[in-house]
Design an enzyme around this catalytic site. Structure first.
Site, PDB file in Angstrom:
ATOM      1  N   ASP A  67       0.809  -1.214   0.000  1.00  0.00           N
ATOM      2  CA  ASP A  67       0.000   0.000   0.000  1.00  0.00           C
ATOM      3  C   ASP A  67       0.849   1.275   0.000  1.00  0.00           C
ATOM      4  O   ASP A  67       2.069   1.226   0.189  1.00  0.00           O
ATOM      5  CB  ASP A  67      -0.971  -0.003   1.196  1.00  0.00           C
ATOM      6  N   ASN A 136      -7.622  -3.282  14.392  1.00  0.00           N
ATOM      7  CA  ASN A 136      -8.997  -3.549  13.966  1.00  0.00           C
ATOM      8  C   ASN A 136      -9.074  -4.730  12.992  1.00  0.00           C
ATOM      9  O   ASN A 136     -10.109  -4.979  12.386  1.00  0.00           O
ATOM     10  CB  ASN A 136      -9.625  -2.307  13.330  1.00  0.00           C
ATOM     11  N   HIS A 138      -7.314  -5.099  10.168  1.00  0.00           N
ATOM     12  CA  HIS A 138      -7.061  -4.853   8.742  1.00  0.00           C
ATOM     13  C   HIS A 138      -5.765  -5.518   8.291  1.00  0.00           C
ATOM     14  O   HIS A 138      -4.845  -5.738   9.077  1.00  0.00           O
ATOM     15  CB  HIS A 138      -7.098  -3.359   8.402  1.00  0.00           C
ATOM     16  N   GLU A 143      -9.734  -2.156   5.383  1.00  0.00           N
ATOM     17  CA  GLU A 143     -10.406  -1.928   6.659  1.00  0.00           C
ATOM     18  C   GLU A 143     -11.612  -2.852   6.807  1.00  0.00           C
ATOM     19  O   GLU A 143     -12.073  -3.449   5.821  1.00  0.00           O
ATOM     20  CB  GLU A 143     -10.864  -0.461   6.722  1.00  0.00           C
TER      21      GLU A 143
END
Ligand code: PGA
Length: 254
Positions: A67, A136, A138, A143
């Protein structure tokens, strides 16, 4: 999934690097999928050490990073491009043209996403994908809620992720979007190495490994992949009920 629990961050880094090095030695032209963030910094330092002291050869290796932030040029010290050169590429013998990251300032960004996905396919697909995990759940910047069918795309970052990464942006201008390989892009890798350390990752690791497979916890999709190795330190393993009683090992083979 193969789970290795190690004592601390140093061992996490060494065991992770051993797996990458083994891949590169076995297949010198390996296509590596690489991750950024705090977790793999020690692993990259260990790979640099292996290059310098043991001659680990990266001259035929091809890399694709997961990313990049939208709006950051490669010259920006907060960009993942800059991070990769700082921590790894500048210190090893990988040719410049073998290195790939999404271009965060490409216009239109959708074309960049499509081209990036095609470039991975043209290179023959990823042989070993290194992943971190967000608190979380990801993976990459995918996400919670990201469809499992997703390919490289623009992601709107959650407030939790932006808060977690705010430490890299002293001016407070944390980007709102990123280009990220999708879940499907990640699952296409032949082998996957997931690294996680510290107590902040314990809940996500527990849900990813022992919870239901759900888009709400993106890393849980790794349960569906045939060749995943998870390396965690004892703090990140603390929530694992099935494997939590295992003693930490120091060695990859442990
Ligand atoms: P970290 O990030 O390595 O900085 O904890 C991992 C991630 O958010 O994927």
């Amino acid at each position: 999934m193969k789970l290795t629990i190690v004592e601390d961050y140093q061992w996490l880094s060494v065991v992770g690097a051993q797996m990458v090095a083994e891949q590169v030695r076995r297949q010198p032209g390996s296509v590596l999928g690489l991750a950024t963030g705090g977790t793999p910094v020690g692993m990259y330092a260990e790979l640099v050490r292996m290059y310098k002291e043991q001659g680990l050869d990266f001259s035929q290796v091809i890399t694709f990073n997961l990313d990049e932030y939208v709006g950051l040029a490669s010259s920006d010290p907060a960009s993942y491009n800059w991070y990769m050169w700082h921590h790894l590429f500048s210190h090893i013998n990988i040719p410049l043209e073998n290195v790939h990251l999404p271009n965060g300032i490409a216009v239109p960004v959708q074309d960049e996403c499509r081209c990036y996905e095609q470039a991975i396919t043209r290179a023959g697909g990823i042989d070993l994908q290194v992943l971190g995990i967000g608190s979380n759940g990801h993976i990459g910047f995918n996400e919670p809620g990201t469809p499992f069918e997703s390919e490289t795309q623009v992601i709107c970052l959650t407030e939790e992720t932006r808060r977690a990464n705010a430490r890299y942006f002293p001016d407070g201008n944390v980007p709102t979007h990123a280009i990220s390989m999708g879940i499907k892009s990640i699952l296409k890798a032949k082998r996957i190495l997931l690294l996680a350390g510290g107590p902040d990752k314990a809940a996500a690791i527990e849900q990813a490994l022992e919870g239901p497979v759900t888009v709400e916890l993106p890393a849980s999709v790794l349960q569906l992949h045939p060749d995943v190795t998870v390396v965690v330190d004892t703090a990140a393993a603390a929530g694992l009920t099935k494997a939590g009683s295992e003693k930490p090992t120091h060695q990859a083979a442990g």
